[in-house]
Design an enzyme around this catalytic site. Structure first.
Site: not given
Ligand SMILES: Cc1cc2nc3c(=O)[nH]c(=O)nc-3n(C[C@H](O)[C@H](O)[C@H](O)COP(=O)(O)OP(=O)(O)OC[C@H]3O[C@@H](n4cnc5c(N)ncnc54)[C@H](O)[C@@H]3O)c2cc1C
Ligand code: SF4
Length: 660
Positions: A596
């Site tokens: 996270h």
């Molecule tokens: C194994 C695992 C289990 C988890 N389980 C849970 C759970 O059960 N419940 C929960 O609440 N949270 C869980 N989490 C955490 C949760 O999924 C994340 O906190 C959440 O998805 C983060 O959202 P975000 O929008 O910040 O980033 P992300 O969902 O990570 O999305 C960011 C995206 O940006 C893309 N990106 C990065 N750099 C670039 C770039 N330069 N150009 C274009 N694209 C780019 C990445 O490829 C990615 O697809 C888990 C995480 C993991 C790894």
């Protein structure tokens, strides 16, 4: 199943030679030493061609994570020169290699211990996910609730554009969003439904149900996770920090757990001067998210034996908890949620918010890695992205997007890296700082009776008895050889006896509400460096989590619990739990993983101490916004995905108003 050497395989389709002859010898020697033939599970790693399979999996990665594995191989090989007589590991005879491996587990030389731990996870993952091994322990990947004979509903067809449909292009839009995960997808939906022209650029590939059904979980790890899941923090201890990289972001591979931000946390954020984030302000945003992604408590029929055990133990102790709320529709309990859901039950972003956004006109691009933010006249004016070949990861072209507003939603590791690479938003000096990761330990226990705990929801039951103290426990059981299970046993035993007992195991993961001591920086053209050293206070919380997990397991009737502490590989009674609490453990003694990342471009009430304002607007750069996990002002103490989604919806609605 009868096993013969004729069943030997060397790898997976698309195998590429990526290791040198020397590295192959070291890997082969390690595989043979860790998993020799005979014992409780007859085939050894060499019989099954495990080393070849590992090389084939590495062939799917970009060069950086491969380099890491190669460095671990060479490094571990050379550590044996410290032995008597000095000799490289791969040149030792079988008995001497075994002794070296055993001594390395408790070595005071951290790189030696950690290189072995990392390589062992890889070897066990490849071995355990061989279907012939899996079937020997009774793992068949079948769901707990049988599928409808008519099959699952038709797959969602998401319109996504990528190479070769696009090579070089210039696009104009109202809003460009970088990243399609929890933050980016919700923002895309909100903005597109407000009538704005939205473009979403995602570095990872589009995911289709057929990709998930047709590949083993280990292969999905290498396809859907950034760097095949081989992402780590640098510091003490080294912590595994996996992230998704796909259309839908990390939600494609997460466990689907949905906790609302505790009121105490929202209250503290509000008290710090951040407007409209109090419990009453946020409730409607959470309600809306719940509705779109189908949040509901895990149904009883898919709770599974792991959830049952944890519930039994917690109830026996009188501790508070319950079935976890998850974003699911039609969950059958395959228990592989962290490797993509094979029946599209988990309502990840590519099945929920992104189809809605696309239906409202948003254009989605996969395999497009944003390289820089375009700054014109001091304002953000769009982005420049590399178009990547999904087969090779190589750059094939460039995409220039001009937009009235630019939204960063690349996650709490890559959003600050994008800002830092261009020296943007520097006035508060907070970009990349305050990183929270929720480090935690997996604790495994053995029961007399077989549980086959992999059947049922992967993350099923929570215990929040000490949430106020920063410790949250969740019953979590991944498929054999993957996730917590791999790093939460003291080796499998030379005769693989512990692995053979896998059907008798149960497992709990802990989440620690940590201090924001981590720091992210940009490294080279697209890399990152993540520094994080666990504080003593947070180490104490991790130990409390392990102790509580052990107490739950003993209350539920466990025979043995594996706390994974040096010199304390297992404990056999509740009285022995005090060794966990009273031991003089250092942070570097702990085996941790974290899932996270958040807080690395935090929101705040004033430009002095924060990167973005209460609505996600970067203080220093007009028309630039951050709508992802980076903006959380501190740990939210629970799994963060719906906190990120609710905040993204709230911030995007404000942006839509200002652009309409
Ligand atoms: C194994 C695992 C289990 C988890 N389980 C849970 C759970 O059960 N419940 C929960 O609440 N949270 C869980 N989490 C955490 C949760 O999924 C994340 O906190 C959440 O998805 C983060 O959202 P975000 O929008 O910040 O980033 P992300 O969902 O990570 O999305 C960011 C995206 O940006 C893309 N990106 C990065 N750099 C670039 C770039 N330069 N150009 C274009 N694209 C780019 C990445 O490829 C990615 O697809 C888990 C995480 C993991 C790894
Ligand atoms: S959500 Fe998880 S447990 Fe449910 S069907 Fe999908 S993979 Fe199986």
């Amino acid at each position: 199943m009868e096993w013969t050497t004729d069943d030997r395989v060397s790898g997976v389709p698309g195998e590429v030679a990526v290791l040198s002859a020397y590295e192959r010898r070291v890997l082969g020697a390690l595989c043979e030493t860790l998993l020799p033939p005979g014992g409780a599970i007859a085939p050894g790693a060499a019989d099954l061609g495990t080393a070849g399979y590992i090389e084939a999996l590495l062939g799917r990665l970009e060069s950086r994570p491969r380099w890491l594995v190669r460095a671990m191989l060479a490094g571990f090989d050379l550590t044996a020169l410290l032995g008597r007589p000095p000799e490289m590991f791969h040149r030792l005879d079988a008995e001497a290699r075994h002794r070296w491996v055993e001594a390395s587990r408790t070595s005071t030389l951290r790189p030696r211990r950690e290189a072995l731990a990392g390589l062992e996870v890889l070897v066990e993952l490849a071995y355990a996910s061989d279907p012939r091994v899996a079937s020997l322990i009774g793992y068949d990947g079948a769901p707990l609730v049988p599928l409808d004979p008519a099959g699952p509903p038709p797959p969602v067809e998401l319109p996504v554009i990528g190479y070769p449909e696009v090579v070089d292009a210039r696009i104009v839009a109202d809003v460009v969003i970088v990243g399609s995960g929890a933050g980016g997808a919700v923002a895309a939906d909100t903005l597109a439904r407000a009538g704005l022209d939205v473009v979403v650029l995602e570095e990872g590939p589009a995911v289709h149900r057929s990709d998930i059904v047709d590949h083993r979980p280990a292969e999905r790890l290498f396809e859907l996770y950034r760097d095949g899941g081989l992402t780590f923090t640098l510091g003490s201890p080294v912590i595994s920090l996996p992230m998704g990289r796909a259309v839908g972001g990390t939600t494609v591979v997460n466990s689907g757990t949905c906790f609302r931000t505790p009121d105490t946390v929202l209250g503290a954020w509000e008290a710090s001067g951040i407007t409209s984030v109090g419990p009453d302000d946020m409730a409607p945003w959470f309600d809306a998210v719940d509705e779109v992604i189908g949040v509901q408590p895990v149904p009883e029929e898919v709770l599974g034996a792991n959830g049952d055990v944890v519930r039994r133990g917690a109830e026996e102790l009188g501790w508070s908890g319950g079935p976890i709320r998850r974003n699911i529709r039609g969950c059958h309990g395959h228990g592989v949620c962290a490797f993509g859901c094979p029946v599209d039950a988990k309502q990840a972003m590519h099945l929920s918010y992104l189809p809605r956004a696309a239906a409202a006109g948003a254009r989605l691009f996969s395999g497009t890695r944003v390289r820089r933010i375009r700054i014109e006249g001091g304002r953000a004016a769009g982005v420049v992205a590399d178009v990547l070949d999904p087969e090779t990861g190589r750059r094939r072209g460039g995409l220039h997007v001009s937009a009235r507003a630019t939204v960063l939603a690349a996650g709490a590791i890559f959003t600050p890296a994008l800002l830092a690479r261009q020296h943007l938003a520097r006035s508060s000096r907070q970009v990349g700082r305050n990183l929270v990761i929720h480090p935690g330990a997996g604790t495994t226990a053995r029961f007399d009776e077989p549980l086959r705990a992999w059947r049922g929801t992967m993350q099923s039951y929570y215990v929040d008895e000490k949430l106020a103290g920063g410790v949250l426990l969740e019953a979590t059981f991944p498929p054999p050889g993957l996730g917590y299970s791999a790093g939460s046993l003291p080796g499998w035993g030379r005769d693989k006896s512990l692995f053979a007992l896998y059907p008798h195991m149960a497992s709990i993961g802990s989440i620690i509400g940590d201090a924001g001591v981590g720091r992210v920086g940009a490294l080279g053209r697209s890399g990152v460096a993540i520094r994080y050293s666990l504080t003593r206070d947070d180490a104490a919380k991790v130990l409390e989590g392990i102790a509580m997990a052990a107490e739950i397991f003993f209350a539920a009737g466990a025979v043995e619990v594996y706390p994974m502490l040096p010199g304390l590989p297992s404990i056999r009674s509740v009285a022995e739990v005090r060794y966990v609490r009273e031991g003089r453990w250092r942070p570097s003694d702990l085996h941790l993983s974290a899932y996270h990342p958040m807080g690395s471009a935090r929101m705040g009430a004033s430009p002095a101490g924060s990167v973005v304002d209460p609505h996600g607007r970067v203080w220093d750069v007009p028309d630039l916004f951050v709508f992802d996990g980076s903006v959380l002002p501190s740990s939210c103490h629970v799994n963060p995905q719906i906190t990120i989604m609710a905040l993204a919806a709230r911030m995007a609605a404000r942006l839509a108003d200002s652009l309409s």
